[in-house]
Write a protein that holds these residues in place. Structure first.
Motif, PDB file in Angstrom:
ATOM      1  N   ASP A 154      -6.075  -1.431  -4.990  1.00 43.60           N
ATOM      2  CA  ASP A 154      -5.539  -1.921  -3.681  1.00 43.60           C
ATOM      3  C   ASP A 154      -6.426  -2.989  -3.215  1.00 43.60           C
ATOM      4  OD1 ASP A 154      -4.059  -2.466  -1.413  1.00 43.60           O
ATOM      5  OD2 ASP A 154      -3.832  -0.342  -1.068  1.00 43.60           O
ATOM      6  N   GLU A 155      -6.175  -4.271  -3.391  1.00 40.91           N
ATOM      7  CA  GLU A 155      -6.986  -5.302  -2.614  1.00 40.91           C
ATOM      8  C   GLU A 155      -8.429  -5.067  -3.060  1.00 40.91           C
ATOM      9  OE1 GLU A 155      -6.247  -6.552   0.996  1.00 40.91           O
ATOM     10  OE2 GLU A 155      -4.131  -6.088   1.220  1.00 40.91           O
TER      11      GLU A 155
ATOM     12  N   GLN B   6      -7.361   0.563  -0.063  1.00 39.70           N
ATOM     13  CA  GLN B   6      -7.510  -0.552   0.608  1.00 39.70           C
ATOM     14  C   GLN B   6      -8.660  -0.805   1.428  1.00 39.70           C
ATOM     15  OE1 GLN B   6      -3.964  -1.984   2.650  1.00 39.70           O
ATOM     16  NE2 GLN B   6      -4.987  -3.727   3.473  1.00 39.70           N
TER      17      GLN B   6
ATOM     18  N   THR C 148       0.856  -1.059   0.146  1.00 44.06           N
ATOM     19  CA  THR C 148      -0.004  -0.054  -0.074  1.00 44.06           C
ATOM     20  C   THR C 148       0.826   1.242  -0.184  1.00 44.06           C
ATOM     21  OG1 THR C 148      -1.784  -1.181   1.138  1.00 44.06           O
ATOM     22  CG2 THR C 148      -1.661   1.088   1.278  1.00 44.06           C
TER      23      THR C 148
END
Ligand code: ADP
Ligand code: MG
Lengths: 610, 281
Positions: free
Chosen positions: B190-191, B85, B43
């Motif tokens: 991000d994820e 995220q 991240t």
């Protein structure tokens, strides 16, 4: 040679003594901030409360000084416990601004109760100590009261330090201050900790009030305001939450003020506090002695309650418009007058709801924009002889431009820092008005401001004034609604909801805050300008912190960001109390209660946040 | 053609070296996965690329321009969009408005570029609503609706719901839609599948595959290895701030250094791993 130094020794002694009191307040604020994570704006009211309890004991019951001090400590601690239990505890998990505003409400209530019980007139509070003065340098002396204050101040500091560092409870308080989540997990009961720090902080504040009362041999309920401000300045300078920082902050503030008065004169006194506060907020928001922390997670920082705005059905809207249009024709001048008031507050509230609601900058200094608009329009009209119909919109333009420039340093701040910075900026504006005598008339104020008129047509009668205000409110409301429907509506709210995500999509938060202040500043400036021509007299107190707080309460009552809500709030909080004369006496009580109950039970306001 | 090139990028927080000497390149049209255990620095790497953090050292070039240390507001204009995220939707805005915010940097008429007077111009145009501004807004609204329909029945029926009322998975979708509204040249995810169940993850996989066939360049942080295997041309593995392996998914999953990073030394002997334990911060 030495005689030139003598006044400086006096200033130093005086600064240290007053600084001691500030330190007591700041330590209390730091304790509460560290453990309960909120800024306690009721601190000044507890301070006044302590002073009045002291008056009851010392002047009325004629109790000896040690007993008086003890009673003040216990009573103030009790008050602190009540504030925590019923005021702030129910707000755990909410944004810090929610708790901050509730403590403002509590402060209003305490102040008004003190006024009702003890009357607003000043009272003497003799210390009962023999007035002996000791010479500490040729020509410079120190009195028994100075020694008492220094003694009580250091004794409290020492006792607190011993308590925090040596006792188990003190250890728990420090643990909670460091990490309340972890403290909860190891079984420290944070509710009890919060209550304890409120009791401790309040007893320090109450003793501070008692000492100041004795020092000046004079107390009155309006001393709360100053005490709150000075305590917060001292605590912020030291770094919120830091106890040594708070003590140093208090002493530094006391000394700066004392030297400042020595050099520039007494009317500049408060200017130092606010300039220092602003500098600290801009350059070292974490205080002089602490490191910067990590940015907060999203979705937790905003004060906006999740809700959807209520839409009034068309027929209801039409009916309201009709009533508003015919109101002055009913022939009740008193009602028309109240209507004018409500409309002006409505105009101010609409502008604040854009700033505090739509873009989320909960300003405690909105009155400064009205002051700028009012003074600008009055000066253009009175000094330059320009027509009032021109100077009023011009007042709006000046307020928009100057207001945006002045608030600019606060654009990089967030959350409650914005509230405190805007309050400081507004106080600086008021002090500049007070001291710039050549332009503003200083403490004499501005009188003989030309009445409302268009060219030769005089419009200063109540009915015409009403319709002028109504016209302005309608035009500004329509413009603001149009703005909210444009891409700006969503951009402003995006900046409020999550500044970091907004940046990722090209929305610079400063730019959008600026846009909100330009439009809001114009509306507020109009409101101030109209008021100036209506009152025909204004001074530096016409647009003060009490006005800022009232307008903010109106905005919260209606629903942050909600235009119709701002107008409804103005009617309910300004017009209604005046219709019932008995209530008008207890106005502050009403405002304080409204603020507390709203934030607790209906944070989205009556018509919902937008 | 190289779209993104990262050279020896580093960033530390106090004593923690979150990203150390990371270098890689990304070609136009490529999809590259970034994997690694929690705290590996993935991240933070994204934050450095998107301008939310400034690197201590190293450089980043995007579309042939040096962009090291640029602010996010500026990078989006170059075509670099991201999702977060932990989900950063605008909670009080409707789903549609969230998506429209994604297109903010593309507004030409509503946001005049007059340097110091820009904010004033933007305010006046919003109040006056000249035809060009209205046309631009109408076109964007239509585009945003189309974008919502890419997510099947997930978002379109909720276009006017406030984002805070959405399920976690739908918030992730809104974030992706918002980023797509920017028409990015590079999309950083991000994820995106965190918190989604299997069928939802599969749905997302189809969407991302679609984007990929349309030529969208993507950099994807993801713990769900199936998704990464299906989607990514290459994988970069990070541990303790550094890149410890890079290559195709099949190569990387047999790399002893990777297995050690995920499962510790004892498991390294067994040879291969298939599923990364999912841990969220
Ligand atoms: N703003 C920050 N301040 C301090 N430490 C940080 C910050 N951001 C990340 N870190 C630390 O950097 C390391 C890498 O974190 P991160 O990039 O979030 O890892 P990942 O996304 O791979 O799980 C972690 O140890 C984390 O605690
Ligand atoms: Mg991560």
């Amino acid at each position: 040679m030495l005689s030139a130094l003598t006044p400086w020794i006096d200033y130093t002694v005086n600064g240290l003594v007053i600084g001691n009191i500030y330190a007591l307040l700041a330590v209390g604020l730091a304790l509460i901030f560290g453990v309960a994570d909120l800024i306690n704006f009721a601190v000044g009211s507890v301070f006044s409360f302590g002073a009045y309890i002291g008056w009851v004991c010392a002047a009325y019951l004629k109790l000896p000084l040690p007993v008086t001090i003890l009673v003040v400590i216990l009573a103030s601690a009790l008050l602190g416990i009540v504030i925590e239990r019923f005021g702030t505890r129910p707000l755990q998990g909410r944004s810090r601004i929610a708790a901050l505003l509730v403590t403002i409400g509590i402060g209003l209530i305490i102040d008004q109760l003190l006024q009702i019980i003890f009357s607003p007139d000043p009272r003497a509070l003799p210390s009962g100590l023999p007035d002996r003065r000791f010479t500490i340098a040729p020509g410079a002396t120190i009195g028994t009261l100075d020694l008492l204050i220094a003694g009580v101040g250091s004794a409290s500091g020492l006792a607190l330090w011993l308590f925090l560092s040596r006792s188990r409870i003190g250890w728990a308080i420090r643990a909670t201050a460091q990490d309340s989540e972890a403290a909860r997990q190891v079984g420290i009961f944070t509710d009890r900790m919060n209550m304890l720090v409120f009791a401790l902080a309040s007893s320090l504040g109450g003793v501070g009030g008692l000492l100041i009362g004795m020092y000046y041999n004079n107390i009155d309920p309006s001393m709360s305001f100053n005490a709150t401000l000075k305590g917060i300045v001292a605590a912020m300078v030291g770094g919120l939450g830091s106890l040594p920082g708070a003590i140093i902050g208090g002493l530094v503030l006391g000394l700066t003020e004392s030297y400042g008065i020595g050099i520039f004169g007494a009317s500049y006194r408060d200017l130092f506090a606010f300039v220092i506060l602003l500098l600290v907020l801009v350059f070292r928001p974490q205080g002089m002695f602490q490191r910067a922390g990590r940015a907060p997670e999203p979705l937790t920082g905003t004060f906006i309650a999740w809700s959807r705005p209520l839409r009034l059905p068309r027929p209801v809207q039409a009916a309201i418009l009709l009533v508003v249009l015919v109101l002055p024709l009913a022939g009740q001048p008193y009602v028309t007058q109240i209507g004018i008031n409500a409309l002006i507050y409505g105009l101010a509230a609409m502008s604040l709801t854009l700033v505090a609601g739509t873009v989320g900058q909960v300003s405690l200094g909105h009155a400064a924009l009205l002051a700028i608009g009012g003074y600008a329009s009055a000066l253009f009209a009175a000094n330059l002889g320009w027509p009032v119909a021109l100077t009023i919109p011009l007042g709006g333009v000046v307020a928009a431009a100057l207001g945006t420039v002045l608030i600019y340093p606060a654009f990089r701040m967030s959350g409650h820092y914005v509230s405190i910075a805007s309050m400081a900026i507004a106080e600086i504006v008021a002090l500049v008005i007070l001291n710039w005598t050549g332009l503003t008339g200083g403490s004499m104020g501005l009188s003989g401001i030309p009445p409302l008129a268009i060219g030769p047509i005089d419009l200063s009668d109540a009915r015409s004034t009403y319709y002028i205000c109504l016209g302005l409110v309608i035009v500004m409301a329509l413009l603001q609604a149009r703005l909210l429907r444009s891409h700006l509506g969503r951009s402003l709210r995006a900046v409020r909801d999550d500044a970091i995500a907004a940046k990722s999509f090209g929305l610079s938060p400063s730019r959008y805050k600026m846009i909100a202040f330009l439009f809001g500043g114009f509306g507020a400036g109009l409101a101030g300008a109209i008021s100036a021509h209506l009152f025909s007299y204004i001074d530096s107190n016409t647009f003060g912190l009490d006005l800022s707080i009232l307008v903010l309460t109106i905005v919260i009552l209606g629903g942050l960001g909600n235009i119709a809500g701002a107008l409804l709030g103005a009617v309910l909080l300004v017009a209604l109390p005046e219709l019932f004369r008995e209530v008008a006496q207890y106005r502050e009580l009403v405002y304080g209660l409204a603020l507390i109950l709203l934030i607790r039970f209906r944070p989205q306001g009556l018509l919902g946040t937008a | 053609m190289t779209l993104l090139s990262v050279e020896t990028l580093s960033r530390s927080f106090g004593g923690i070296q979150a990203v150390r000497d990371v270098s890689f390149t990304l070609a136009e049209g490529e999809t590259v996965g970034v994997i690694g255990p929690n705290g590996a620095g993935k991240t933070t790497l994204f934050n450095l690329l998107s301008g939310h953090e400034r690197p201590d050292s190293g450089r980043v070039a995007f579309a042939g321009r040096e962009i090291t240390g640029w602010a996010p507001e500026r990078l989006i204009g170059q075509g670099l969009a991201r999702t977060f995220q932990h989900g950063r939707v605008f909670a009080n805005l409707s789903v549609l408005d969230n998506v429209l915010i994604g297109a903010s940097a593309r507004l030409r008429y509503a946001r005049p570029n007059w340097s110091l007077l820009g904010p004033l111009g933007e305010l006046l145009r919003a109040l006056l609503q000249p035809p060009a501004v209205r046309a631009e807004e109408a076109a964007l609204q239509a585009e945003a609706q189309t974008l919502l329909h890419r997510f099947g029945e997930r978002l379109a029926p909720r276009a006017n719901h406030p984002a805070h009322s959405l399920s976690y998975a739908n918030r992730r979708r809104v974030e992706i839609a918002r980023a797509l509204a920017a028409r990015p040249r590079l999309l950083l995810l991000d994820e995106p599948a965190a918190g989604m169940n299997e069928s939802e993850t599969l749905e997302l996989q189809h969407l991302l595959l679609d984007l990929k066939t349309q030529g969208q360049t993507m950099l994807l942080i993801e713990h769900k290895l199936d998704l990464v295997m299906q989607l990514c041309d290459r994988v970069i593995v990070m541990d303790d701030g550094a890149v410890i392996a890079a290559g195709t998914a099949a190569e990387v999953r047999r790399d002893p250094a990777v297995i050690r990073a995920y499962l510790g030394d004892s498991a390294a002997a067994k040879g291969e791993f298939t599923q990364v334990p999912e841990v969220t911060l």
